[in-house]
Design a protein around this motif. Structure first.
Motif, PDB file in Angstrom:
ATOM      1  N   UNK A 247      -7.710   3.430  -5.698  1.00 40.59           N
ATOM      2  CA  UNK A 247      -8.303   4.736  -6.007  1.00 40.59           C
ATOM      3  C   UNK A 247      -7.401   5.866  -5.533  1.00 40.59           C
ATOM      4  N   UNK A 248      -6.863   5.725  -4.327  1.00 36.49           N
ATOM      5  CA  UNK A 248      -5.954   6.755  -3.825  1.00 36.49           C
ATOM      6  C   UNK A 248      -4.695   6.839  -4.686  1.00 36.49           C
ATOM      7  N   UNK A 249      -4.188   5.691  -5.136  1.00 35.59           N
ATOM      8  CA  UNK A 249      -3.004   5.693  -6.002  1.00 35.59           C
ATOM      9  C   UNK A 249      -3.315   6.398  -7.321  1.00 35.59           C
ATOM     10  N   UNK A 250      -4.515   6.185  -7.839  1.00 39.14           N
ATOM     11  CA  UNK A 250      -4.913   6.850  -9.085  1.00 39.14           C
ATOM     12  C   UNK A 250      -5.018   8.360  -8.905  1.00 39.14           C
ATOM     13  N   UNK A 251      -5.276   8.793  -7.675  1.00 39.40           N
ATOM     14  CA  UNK A 251      -5.348  10.224  -7.360  1.00 39.40           C
ATOM     15  C   UNK A 251      -3.991  10.804  -6.963  1.00 39.40           C
ATOM     16  N   UNK A 252      -2.952  10.014  -7.146  1.00 37.13           N
ATOM     17  CA  UNK A 252      -1.610  10.525  -6.871  1.00 37.13           C
ATOM     18  C   UNK A 252      -1.104  10.276  -5.465  1.00 37.13           C
ATOM     19  N   UNK A 253      -1.810   9.433  -4.713  1.00 31.97           N
ATOM     20  CA  UNK A 253      -1.379   9.098  -3.350  1.00 31.97           C
ATOM     21  C   UNK A 253      -1.135   7.592  -3.262  1.00 31.97           C
ATOM     22  N   UNK A 254       0.041   7.105  -3.679  1.00 33.49           N
ATOM     23  CA  UNK A 254       0.286   5.664  -3.775  1.00 33.49           C
ATOM     24  C   UNK A 254       0.690   4.982  -2.468  1.00 33.49           C
ATOM     25  N   UNK A 255       0.758   5.701  -1.366  1.00 31.47           N
ATOM     26  CA  UNK A 255       1.289   5.120  -0.120  1.00 31.47           C
ATOM     27  C   UNK A 255       0.504   3.885   0.338  1.00 31.47           C
ATOM     28  N   UNK A 256      -0.809   3.978   0.337  1.00 32.73           N
ATOM     29  CA  UNK A 256      -1.633   2.856   0.803  1.00 32.73           C
ATOM     30  C   UNK A 256      -1.492   1.662  -0.143  1.00 32.73           C
ATOM     31  N   UNK A 257      -1.468   1.915  -1.449  1.00 35.67           N
ATOM     32  CA  UNK A 257      -1.303   0.829  -2.413  1.00 35.67           C
ATOM     33  C   UNK A 257       0.059   0.167  -2.248  1.00 35.67           C
ATOM     34  N   UNK A 258       1.095   0.982  -2.037  1.00 38.42           N
ATOM     35  CA  UNK A 258       2.435   0.427  -1.851  1.00 38.42           C
ATOM     36  C   UNK A 258       2.500  -0.440  -0.595  1.00 38.42           C
ATOM     37  N   UNK A 259       1.835   0.003   0.469  1.00 37.50           N
ATOM     38  CA  UNK A 259       1.784  -0.779   1.701  1.00 37.50           C
ATOM     39  C   UNK A 259       1.058  -2.104   1.452  1.00 37.50           C
ATOM     40  N   UNK A 260      -0.058  -2.039   0.726  1.00 35.42           N
ATOM     41  CA  UNK A 260      -0.826  -3.237   0.414  1.00 35.42           C
ATOM     42  C   UNK A 260       0.020  -4.225  -0.377  1.00 35.42           C
ATOM     43  N   UNK A 261       0.694  -3.732  -1.413  1.00 34.23           N
ATOM     44  CA  UNK A 261       1.500  -4.612  -2.245  1.00 34.23           C
ATOM     45  C   UNK A 261       2.634  -5.256  -1.458  1.00 34.23           C
ATOM     46  N   UNK A 262       3.225  -4.515  -0.548  1.00 24.00           N
ATOM     47  CA  UNK A 262       4.301  -5.072   0.289  1.00 24.00           C
ATOM     48  C   UNK A 262       3.757  -6.161   1.206  1.00 24.00           C
ATOM     49  N   UNK A 263       2.597  -5.918   1.804  1.00 21.43           N
ATOM     50  CA  UNK A 263       2.007  -6.918   2.695  1.00 21.43           C
ATOM     51  C   UNK A 263       1.574  -8.170   1.930  1.00 21.43           C
ATOM     52  N   UNK A 264       1.027  -7.982   0.749  1.00 21.55           N
ATOM     53  CA  UNK A 264       0.628  -9.140  -0.060  1.00 21.55           C
ATOM     54  C   UNK A 264       1.851  -9.939  -0.513  1.00 21.55           C
ATOM     55  N   UNK A 265       2.927  -9.250  -0.843  1.00 18.02           N
ATOM     56  CA  UNK A 265       4.169  -9.934  -1.230  1.00 18.02           C
ATOM     57  C   UNK A 265       4.733 -10.738  -0.065  1.00 18.02           C
ATOM     58  N   UNK A 266       4.637 -10.206   1.140  1.00 13.98           N
ATOM     59  CA  UNK A 266       5.123 -10.929   2.317  1.00 13.98           C
ATOM     60  C   UNK A 266       4.315 -12.205   2.542  1.00 13.98           C
ATOM     61  N   UNK A 267       3.014 -12.129   2.321  1.00 13.95           N
ATOM     62  CA  UNK A 267       2.171 -13.323   2.440  1.00 13.95           C
ATOM     63  C   UNK A 267       2.581 -14.351   1.400  1.00 13.95           C
ATOM     64  N   UNK A 268       2.788 -13.897   0.184  1.00 10.97           N
ATOM     65  CA  UNK A 268       3.171 -14.805  -0.903  1.00 10.97           C
ATOM     66  C   UNK A 268       4.499 -15.501  -0.584  1.00 10.97           C
ATOM     67  N   UNK A 269       5.457 -14.757  -0.073  1.00  9.47           N
ATOM     68  CA  UNK A 269       6.759 -15.328   0.274  1.00  9.47           C
ATOM     69  C   UNK A 269       6.617 -16.344   1.409  1.00  9.47           C
ATOM     70  N   UNK A 270       5.752 -16.047   2.372  1.00 12.14           N
ATOM     71  CA  UNK A 270       5.599 -16.949   3.521  1.00 12.14           C
ATOM     72  C   UNK A 270       4.896 -18.252   3.143  1.00 12.14           C
ATOM     73  N   UNK A 271       4.189 -18.261   2.023  1.00 19.59           N
ATOM     74  CA  UNK A 271       3.473 -19.461   1.569  1.00 19.59           C
ATOM     75  C   UNK A 271       3.969 -19.872   0.183  1.00 19.59           C
ATOM     76  N   UNK A 272       5.222 -20.288   0.128  1.00 17.25           N
ATOM     77  CA  UNK A 272       5.797 -20.728  -1.149  1.00 17.25           C
ATOM     78  C   UNK A 272       5.191 -22.040  -1.602  1.00 17.25           C
TER      79      UNK A 272
END
Length: 65
Positions: free
Chosen positions: A34-59
């Motif tokens: 919702x914040x990203x849709x309002x022009x504030x993508x920082x929280x979404x970008x942080x979320x995506x980075x953290x989710x990507x790190x989890x994905x990499x750690x569990x290949x």
């Protein structure tokens, strides 16, 4: 003889999902989008980075093993 124990793809997938929801519960994910849709993508970008790190750690195990 070499024995190597690995988790199945289904087990890894379940563990990924558990870790994703532990780090970013659904409510927190919705807030980030919702914040990203309002022009504030920082929280979404942080979320995506953290989710990507989890994905990499569990290949998933490679098919050649």
């Amino acid at each position: 003889m070499k024995i190597r124990l690995t988790k199945s793809q289904a087990e890894i997938s379940a563990e990924r999902q558990r870790r994703y929801l532990e780090a970013w519960p659904i409510e927190k994910q919705l807030e980030a989008h919702a914040e990203a849709a309002d022009g504030r993508p920082e929280k979404r970008d942080q979320m995506l980075a953290e989710l990507a790190a989890i994905k990499i750690s569990l290949n998933y195990p490679s098919q050649s093993e």
